[in-house]
Structures are given as C-alpha cells and as structure tokens.
Design an enzyme around this catalytic site. Structure first.
Site, PDB file in Angstrom:
ATOM      1  N   LYS A 146       0.844  -1.210   0.000  1.00 50.53           N
ATOM      2  CA  LYS A 146       0.000   0.000   0.000  1.00 50.53           C
ATOM      3  C   LYS A 146       0.878   1.258   0.000  1.00 50.53           C
ATOM      4  O   LYS A 146       0.604   2.231  -0.702  1.00 50.53           O
ATOM      5  CB  LYS A 146      -0.925   0.003   1.227  1.00 50.53           C
ATOM      6  CG  LYS A 146      -2.067  -1.007   1.122  1.00 50.53           C
ATOM      7  CD  LYS A 146      -2.870  -1.172   2.407  1.00 50.53           C
ATOM      8  CE  LYS A 146      -3.907  -2.287   2.250  1.00 50.53           C
ATOM      9  NZ  LYS A 146      -4.704  -2.547   3.446  1.00 50.53           N
ATOM     10  N   GLN A 203      -4.799  -1.438   9.811  1.00 52.57           N
ATOM     11  CA  GLN A 203      -4.710  -2.732   9.132  1.00 52.57           C
ATOM     12  C   GLN A 203      -5.285  -3.842  10.029  1.00 52.57           C
ATOM     13  O   GLN A 203      -4.956  -3.941  11.208  1.00 52.57           O
ATOM     14  CB  GLN A 203      -3.244  -3.028   8.760  1.00 52.57           C
ATOM     15  CG  GLN A 203      -3.034  -4.267   7.936  1.00 52.57           C
ATOM     16  CD  GLN A 203      -3.622  -4.188   6.521  1.00 52.57           C
ATOM     17  OE1 GLN A 203      -3.798  -3.112   5.961  1.00 52.57           O
ATOM     18  NE2 GLN A 203      -3.949  -5.335   5.954  1.00 52.57           N
ATOM     19  N   ASP A 216     -11.267   2.986   4.449  1.00 50.33           N
ATOM     20  CA  ASP A 216     -11.587   1.561   4.323  1.00 50.33           C
ATOM     21  C   ASP A 216     -13.102   1.345   4.197  1.00 50.33           C
ATOM     22  O   ASP A 216     -13.546   0.278   3.783  1.00 50.33           O
ATOM     23  CB  ASP A 216     -11.132   0.804   5.584  1.00 50.33           C
ATOM     24  CG  ASP A 216      -9.819   0.061   5.387  1.00 50.33           C
ATOM     25  OD1 ASP A 216      -9.518  -0.330   4.245  1.00 50.33           O
ATOM     26  OD2 ASP A 216      -9.109  -0.126   6.396  1.00 50.33           O
TER      27      ASP A 216
HETATM   28  N1  GUN Z   1      -6.870  -6.669   6.048  1.00 52.67           N
HETATM   29  C1  GUN Z   1      -7.163  -7.342   4.908  1.00 52.67           C
HETATM   30  N2  GUN Z   1      -7.761  -6.519   4.011  1.00 52.67           N
HETATM   31  C2  GUN Z   1      -7.847  -5.308   4.603  1.00 52.67           C
HETATM   32  C3  GUN Z   1      -8.371  -4.049   4.172  1.00 52.67           C
HETATM   33  O1  GUN Z   1      -8.887  -3.875   3.070  1.00 52.67           O
HETATM   34  N3  GUN Z   1      -8.261  -3.035   5.081  1.00 52.67           N
HETATM   35  C4  GUN Z   1      -7.710  -3.199   6.306  1.00 52.67           C
HETATM   36  N4  GUN Z   1      -7.669  -2.152   7.127  1.00 52.67           N
HETATM   37  N5  GUN Z   1      -7.223  -4.362   6.744  1.00 52.67           N
HETATM   38  C5  GUN Z   1      -7.296  -5.400   5.879  1.00 52.67           C
END
Ligand code: GUN
Length: 293
Positions: free
Chosen positions: A55, A99, A122
C-alpha cells in the site's frame, strides 16, 4: 468453453493513470497539498506487513503521501486508540486505515468505531457501512469496489444476474453482497450470501451466474460446483505451505474452461483492492474542508 481471464493488473494501471490525472487537475494545479494516507499497523503478522508495504509503494508511485505508524506486538488498546485519535485530529491526514486483523486482546469493533467516518477510507465504520447499505454516498470498502470495477470495466452486466457470495466477512463478503443487491446499474443483482453454516454450498453455486469466493480456504471452489459459463471472482490470498506461491480460493484448473470469466491469483482482485484504496484517499482529499492548503 473459452474462459476469459479478468486482468486486474492491467486495469489497475489504467485506474492509477486516471487517479494521477485527477490529482494533477484538481489538487496540484489548484496549488493544494497532495493527498495524504495514514496507515496504522499493529503487531508482526507477516501478511499484514506485506500488504501494508505494498500500500505504501502504491502511494509513492502515484504521488500520494503516506505515513505509517507501526505499533509493536502486545501493544495495549489504549495506545492504539491514542494513535487513531491523533490521525483523526491531524488536519494533514486526509484518510487513514488500521490494518486488520488486530491481535486478540484488542476489541476490533471499538477500534473501528473510534475512526472519524470522514477519514475512514476503508469504509468499515458503521456510519459508512450503514450509508452503503442505504445506497447513500460514502466510502465503499476497497475490495468490494475493486470487484465491481473489474466487472464493470470488462462490460459484464450485473443487473438481473444471480450472484452467490461465499464468505460474510466485513472486509469482503458482507459489503459486496450489499453493493451488488442495491438499486444501481452496478447492482440490481439477486444475491445469495453463503457462509460456513450453509449446508451443501454447491446447491447454490451451481445456480449462480456470478460467484464471489472470499472464504480463505485454498482451492475451495471446484469446477464441479459451478454451472457452465458462470463468472467466477476469486478473492483468496492464501500462502501455500512451504512455497512462496499464493493460492486463491478457487481451484483454478478445474474452473478454467468451464467459467466464462475468471480472475487469476495473483493479478486479479488484489491489484484492484490496492488501487481502490488510492481512489478513496483521493476522494477524502477532495472532500477536504481546508481548501487553502
Ligand atoms: N486486512 C485485509 N484486508 C484489509 C483491508 O482492506 N483493510 C484493512 N484495514 N485491513 C485489511
């Protein structure tokens, strides 16, 4: 049957270009500061660290600023809440994510509820989730948005189709089931949401026009469980034992040749998820109130 692979890598490149153009036109040319994404990572979950690194790289490549706060294993909930509060208050952060998954001793619901919904790129906060369910403009979770975009940009019509979703997680299954059934050109599907308590899942998948598999079980969906010509979206990212390879939730070789469309793993949904986080960050920056900086 000739199965067409839905190339998420290629589409993500296109969408990145669109986002870059938009940043240039509506932010840089107007002398505003570049969008800024905050990321809070906790603990030492290897997959989470890999996702967060990618990311950050995505942000760098496109000209979005990112700031990472990495809290150590065993970090207490209060400390995480403090960091979230700092991101909420910081006018230089347009949007941020925490996350997931979190360590067991941390209350995930409490954490998500503490994120400012205006910065929740998110789309996991109940305010955004509720708005999504009611078809009100909000941040949509990146994976669900990525799947819809992958279908739309490949001219795959969703309205009228029967979609079977496997898995009801808040990250993928639940939001995609909501989005695909809502009144919209990228919705209007009849959606069946199946999960670990659904007996004989193949009774449902065999009837589906579109199948979205997000169960986290390698090779879960077999060719014999689908009808000929169905569209199969594989959300799985499973690490194979003793191998570097990533396995999807779909048994690729038995589905290939029977489905009309199929997403590869890697290179299908994954890159679309990452690019949609950039898109949500851009939206958060464009929503910014402090127009002068
Ligand atoms: N863990 C797996 N996919 C995601 C996501 O799209 N956002 C977040 N914050 N954690 C994740």
């Amino acid at each position: 049957m000739n199965t067409k692979l839905l190339n998420g890598n290629q589409l993500a490149i296109e969408i990145r270009k669109e986002i870059s153009k938009e940043i240039e036109k509506n932010i840089l040319n107007k002398k505003k500061r570049v969008p800024h994404l905050g990321i809070i990572l906790t603990g030492n979950n290897r997959s989470s660290m890999t996702y967060v690194n990618s990311k950050i790289k995505e942000c760098q490549n496109i000209g979005i600023k990112s700031s990472l706060i990495h809290l150590p294993v065993g970090c207490i909930e209060k400390k995480l809440l403090e960091e979230i509060n700092k991101m909420n208050q910081n006018p230089l952060i347009d949007g941020f994510i925490v996350q997931l998954p979190l360590e067991k001793h941390i209350n995930q619901d409490k954490i998500i509820l503490s994120i400012d919904p205006n910065k929740d790129v998110d789309g996991f906060h109940p305010e955004n989730f509720g708005k999504m369910a009611l078809n009100i403009k909000s941040f949509f979770p990146a994976t669900a948005l990525g799947i819809l975009t992958l279908l739309e940009r490949n001219q795959i019509k969703i309205p009228g189709k029967h979609t079977v979703v496997i898995g009801r997680s808040r990250i993928v299954g639940r939001p995609i089931s909501i989005l695909m059934s809502r009144r919209s050109n990228s919705g209007n599907s009849t959606v069946t949401l199946t999960h670990s308590h659904t007996p004989n899942i193949e009774d449902y998948t065999k009837q589906a026009d579109i199948i979205i598999v997000a169960v986290g079980i390698p090779k879960f969906l077999k060719g014999r469980m689908i009808k000929k010509g169905s569209i199969v979206i594989d959300v799985g990212i499973n690490s194979a034992k003793n191998e570097k390879k990533i396995l999807g939730d779909v048994d690729f070789y038995s589905v290939y040749g029977k489905a009309s469309y199929l997403t590869p793993v890697p290179g299908g949904v994954g890159p679309m998820t990452r690019v949609m986080l950039l898109k949500n960050t851009l939206i958060a920056a464009l929503n910014r109130k402090d127009e002068k900086n």
